[in-house]
Motif scaffolding. Structure first.
Motif, short mmCIF file in Angstrom:
data_model
loop_
_atom_site.label_atom_id
_atom_site.label_comp_id
_atom_site.label_asym_id
_atom_site.label_seq_id
_atom_site.Cartn_x
_atom_site.Cartn_y
_atom_site.Cartn_z
N THR A 132 -42.86 17.83 -2.40
CA THR A 132 -41.65 17.10 -2.73
C THR A 132 -41.68 15.78 -1.96
OG1 THR A 132 -40.41 18.11 -0.92
CG2 THR A 132 -40.36 19.25 -3.05
N ARG B 23 -44.27 14.66 1.06
CA ARG B 23 -45.09 13.44 1.09
C ARG B 23 -44.84 12.64 2.37
NH1 ARG B 23 -42.95 12.93 -4.20
NH2 ARG B 23 -44.34 13.97 -5.65
N GLN C 71 -49.60 26.83 -8.68
CA GLN C 71 -49.76 25.40 -8.42
C GLN C 71 -48.74 25.00 -7.36
OE1 GLN C 71 -49.14 22.95 -11.85
NE2 GLN C 71 -50.00 21.15 -10.89
N GLN C 72 -49.20 24.20 -6.41
CA GLN C 72 -48.33 23.71 -5.33
C GLN C 72 -48.24 22.20 -5.43
OE1 GLN C 72 -49.48 24.60 -1.20
NE2 GLN C 72 -49.34 22.41 -0.94
N GLU C 73 -47.04 21.68 -5.23
CA GLU C 73 -46.82 20.24 -5.20
C GLU C 73 -45.92 19.90 -4.03
OE1 GLU C 73 -45.14 19.15 -8.95
OE2 GLU C 73 -47.07 19.20 -9.97
N ARG D 30 -42.49 21.71 -0.04
CA ARG D 30 -43.41 22.16 -1.07
C ARG D 30 -42.65 22.87 -2.18
NH1 ARG D 30 -48.63 24.76 1.89
NH2 ARG D 30 -48.75 23.30 3.60
#
Length: 87
Positions: free
Chosen positions: A13, A17, A9-11, A73
Motif C-alpha cells: 500500500t 511504499r 499475490q502481495q502488494e 501490505r
C-alpha cells in the motif's frame, strides 16, 4: 481426487511504499552521519551532538520503515478447486 491450487499475490500500500523508502534510506542517512562523526572526531575541538543525532535518526527511520513495510501490505488469494468425480 481433488486438486486444490492456491495463487497468492502481495502488494504494498502507500504506507508500505513509504516504508521501503525508509528501510533503504535510513542506513544511508546513518552512514552519512557516521562519516560526519568520524570527520568531527579528527578535529581538535569536535562537535559531536549533530552527527550523533543524524546517526540516531537514520537508525530510527530504518526501524520505522521495517514496521511500515510489514503493516503496509495487502494480500490477494485465488483458490481453484478441481474435483474428479469419475472414480
Amino acid at each position: 481426487m481433488t486438486n486444490i491450487e492456491i495463487q497468492s499475490q502481495q502488494e504494498f500500500t502507500e504506507d508500505g511504499r513509504v516504508g521501503t523508502l525508509m528501510f533503504v534510506g535510513g542506513p544511508i542517512v546513518g552512514g552519512l552521519g557516521y562519516a560526519w562523526l568520524l570527520n568531527e572526531l579528527a578535529r581538535s575541538y569536535p562537535q559531536l551532538f549533530l552527527p550523533l543525532c543524524v546517526v540516531a535518526l537514520g537508525a530510527f527511520v530504518f526501524l520505522i520503515g521495517c514496521v511500515k513495510m510489514l503493516v503496509g501490505r495487502t494480500y490477494r488469494h485465488n483458490v481453484v478447486v478441481q474435483s474428479d468425480r469419475s472414480a
